[in-house]
Write a protein that holds these residues in place. Structure first.
Motif, PDB file in Angstrom:
ATOM      1  N   ILE A 119       1.073  -1.029  -0.329  1.00  0.00           N
ATOM      2  CA  ILE A 119      -0.118   0.334   0.048  1.00  0.00           C
ATOM      3  C   ILE A 119       0.716   1.326  -0.033  1.00  0.00           C
ATOM      4  CG2 ILE A 119      -1.707   1.096   1.788  1.00  0.00           C
ATOM      5  CD1 ILE A 119      -2.790  -1.110   2.294  1.00  0.00           C
ATOM      6  N   ILE A 120       1.709   1.107   0.927  1.00  0.00           N
ATOM      7  CA  ILE A 120       2.745   2.319   0.714  1.00  0.00           C
ATOM      8  C   ILE A 120       3.550   2.416  -0.995  1.00  0.00           C
ATOM      9  CG2 ILE A 120       5.045   3.501   1.789  1.00  0.00           C
ATOM     10  CD1 ILE A 120       4.074   1.521   4.684  1.00  0.00           C
ATOM     11  N   PHE A 121       3.635   1.062  -1.466  1.00  0.00           N
ATOM     12  CA  PHE A 121       4.891   2.066  -1.833  1.00  0.00           C
ATOM     13  C   PHE A 121       3.343   2.251  -3.411  1.00  0.00           C
ATOM     14  CE2 PHE A 121       5.456  -0.408  -6.469  1.00  0.00           C
ATOM     15  CZ  PHE A 121       6.292   0.031  -6.962  1.00  0.00           C
ATOM     16  N   GLY A 122       1.960   1.536  -3.566  1.00  0.00           N
ATOM     17  CA  GLY A 122       1.120   2.202  -3.789  1.00  0.00           C
ATOM     18  C   GLY A 122       0.944   3.204  -4.124  1.00  0.00           C
ATOM     19  N   VAL A 123       0.600   4.035  -2.756  1.00  0.00           N
ATOM     20  CA  VAL A 123       0.536   5.698  -2.694  1.00  0.00           C
ATOM     21  C   VAL A 123       1.945   6.789  -3.403  1.00  0.00           C
ATOM     22  CG1 VAL A 123       0.521   7.412  -1.036  1.00  0.00           C
ATOM     23  CG2 VAL A 123      -0.625   5.418  -0.137  1.00  0.00           C
ATOM     24  N   TRP A 124       3.331   5.690  -2.818  1.00  0.00           N
ATOM     25  CA  TRP A 124       4.651   6.525  -3.374  1.00  0.00           C
ATOM     26  C   TRP A 124       4.328   6.927  -5.324  1.00  0.00           C
ATOM     27  CZ3 TRP A 124       7.248   4.856  -7.273  1.00  0.00           C
ATOM     28  CH2 TRP A 124       9.199   5.228  -7.390  1.00  0.00           C
ATOM     29  N   MET A 125       3.832   6.225  -6.124  1.00  0.00           N
ATOM     30  CA  MET A 125       3.350   5.270  -6.995  1.00  0.00           C
ATOM     31  C   MET A 125       2.277   6.814  -7.704  1.00  0.00           C
ATOM     32  SD  MET A 125       3.042   1.951  -8.120  1.00  0.00           S
ATOM     33  CE  MET A 125       2.864   1.458  -9.990  1.00  0.00           C
ATOM     34  N   SER A 126       1.336   6.901  -7.284  1.00  0.00           N
ATOM     35  CA  SER A 126       0.331   7.905  -7.391  1.00  0.00           C
ATOM     36  C   SER A 126       0.997   8.923  -7.251  1.00  0.00           C
ATOM     37  CB  SER A 126      -0.844   8.010  -5.857  1.00  0.00           C
ATOM     38  OG  SER A 126      -0.873   8.038  -4.922  1.00  0.00           O
ATOM     39  N   THR A 127       2.556   9.161  -6.086  1.00  0.00           N
ATOM     40  CA  THR A 127       2.703  10.925  -6.155  1.00  0.00           C
ATOM     41  C   THR A 127       3.804  11.211  -7.281  1.00  0.00           C
ATOM     42  OG1 THR A 127       4.366  10.041  -4.878  1.00  0.00           O
ATOM     43  CG2 THR A 127       2.300  11.161  -3.694  1.00  0.00           C
ATOM     44  N   HIS A 128       4.151  10.146  -7.775  1.00  0.00           N
ATOM     45  CA  HIS A 128       5.006   9.391  -9.216  1.00  0.00           C
ATOM     46  C   HIS A 128       4.733  10.693  -9.902  1.00  0.00           C
ATOM     47  CE1 HIS A 128       7.902   8.343 -11.393  1.00  0.00           C
ATOM     48  NE2 HIS A 128       8.936   8.373 -10.866  1.00  0.00           N
ATOM     49  N   HIS A 129       5.134  11.290 -11.062  1.00  0.00           N
ATOM     50  CA  HIS A 129       5.322  11.943 -12.533  1.00  0.00           C
ATOM     51  C   HIS A 129       4.883  11.898 -12.973  1.00  0.00           C
ATOM     52  CE1 HIS A 129       5.474  15.510  -9.873  1.00  0.00           C
ATOM     53  NE2 HIS A 129       6.725  15.074  -9.224  1.00  0.00           N
ATOM     54  N   ASP A 130       5.361  10.403 -13.645  1.00  0.00           N
ATOM     55  CA  ASP A 130       5.119   9.874 -14.460  1.00  0.00           C
ATOM     56  C   ASP A 130       3.428   8.987 -14.555  1.00  0.00           C
ATOM     57  OD1 ASP A 130       5.458   7.175 -16.583  1.00  0.00           O
ATOM     58  OD2 ASP A 130       7.349   6.837 -16.166  1.00  0.00           O
ATOM     59  N   GLY A 131       3.017   9.407 -15.769  1.00  0.00           N
ATOM     60  CA  GLY A 131       1.644   9.022 -15.765  1.00  0.00           C
ATOM     61  C   GLY A 131       1.592   7.312 -16.791  1.00  0.00           C
ATOM     62  N   CYS A 132       3.023   7.088 -16.282  1.00  0.00           N
ATOM     63  CA  CYS A 132       2.682   5.282 -16.986  1.00  0.00           C
ATOM     64  C   CYS A 132       3.189   4.658 -15.618  1.00  0.00           C
ATOM     65  CB  CYS A 132       4.320   4.740 -17.830  1.00  0.00           C
ATOM     66  SG  CYS A 132       3.999   5.585 -19.897  1.00  0.00           S
ATOM     67  N   ARG A 133       3.591   4.906 -14.772  1.00  0.00           N
ATOM     68  CA  ARG A 133       3.999   4.328 -13.807  1.00  0.00           C
ATOM     69  C   ARG A 133       1.683   5.235 -13.041  1.00  0.00           C
ATOM     70  NH1 ARG A 133       9.634   4.578 -10.533  1.00  0.00           N
ATOM     71  NH2 ARG A 133      10.389   3.602 -12.226  1.00  0.00           N
TER      72      ARG A 133
END
Length: 279
Positions: A25-39
């Motif tokens: 879940i923490i990894f998913g939250v980190w991905m949501s804040t990543h600027h890469d639209g693919c991620r």
């Protein structure tokens, strides 16, 4: 298996999977804040997976902790669905990835002397053809919406533009082991016959020696390259095939581990039921 042993094992296994779920879940939250639209597009599946693991782990942990037959029944039913899902996905993954392989082709022309071209042509590398892959891959990659999204991701990844930074000379580039995506998306097919000027630029003044439509689609522009080519789609298909095979093998191992946990859970539920009947 003893009454205390089975519940102890289930309790600790689910405690560890709860920690794993929190990490996912923490990894998913980190991905949501990543600027890469693919991620970012993977955020919801990752968060959903983490939440599902957390819920089933909580049920299994509480069932073993309180020796509750009802909670353990729910836990086993959910675990059974997971086992069936993993089995179905793994079988389909092996079927879908059974087709498709690379074709060895002569080396690149480099616009130098004929002797050097002859030497380099003896070095062979693999290219990929879209029609070699399973119909499921063809359907997904030929879908306009899907490909536009994937193409935008490829452009943003800068993989093609980084080739000239990694390979300073043509010899280094020719001897490099390119990934399927680099081989299919970052350069024209070798059958076109365009001489390479460097790792990211080809001399397009030469008339292509092949009727392959990809020869006319390739451009040296950073935003175009061969992203509209069938060879690029084939490279993506090969990449997906490799990734799916790894996931499928991992799923086989995961299935065996979960099957053992399921067996222990059955023992814990049976022992819990016996305990209640005696009470």
């Amino acid at each position: 298996m003893g009454v205390g042993t089975s519940t102890f094992v289930i309790r600790w296994i689910n405690f560890l999977t709860m920690l794993l779920a929190i990490a996912v879940i923490i990894f998913g939250v980190w991905m949501s804040t990543h600027h890469d639209g693919c991620r970012r597009s993977l955020t919801l599946p990752v968060l959903g997976l983490g939440a599902f693991i957390f819920v089933i782990s909580i049920i299994g942990f509480l069932g073993a902790l309180k020796n509750s037959s009802i909670l353990l029944w729910i836990y086993l039913i959910m675990l059974c669905f997971i086992l069936v899902g993993i089995l179905v996905f793994t079988v389909l993954a092996f079927i879908v990835t059974n087709n498709g392989t690379g074709h060895s082709t002569p080396g690149l022309r480099v616009g130098l002397t004929s002797a050097i071209n002859l030497i380099l042509s003896m070095v062979r590398y693999k290219e990929y053809q879209l029609q070699d892959y399973h119909s499921w891959f063809l359907k997904q990659l030929n879908n306009t919406h899907n490909w536009e999204h994937l193409k935008n991701c490829l452009v943003k990844s800068e993989d093609c533009n980084d080739l000239s930074k990694r390979y300073k000379t043509l010899k280094q580039y020719k001897l490099a082991k390119l990934s399927p995506i680099e081989a299919g998306c970052c350069r024209p097919p070798s059958e076109c016959g365009y001489p390479a000027v460097n790792a990211s630029y080809y001399d397009l003044s030469f008339h292509p020696i092949s009727s392959n439509k990809d020869c006319k689609l390739y451009k040296n522009s950073r935003a175009i390259k061969c992203y509209n080519c069938d060879s690029c789609k084939a490279g993506v298909a090969q990449y997906m095939k490799i990734e799916w095979r790894v996931v499928a093998i991992f799923n086989v191992i995961l299935f065996l581990l979960l099957a053992m946990i399921y067996f222990v859970g059955c023992c814990a539920r049976r022992n819990a039921a016996r305990g209640h009947s005696k009470a």
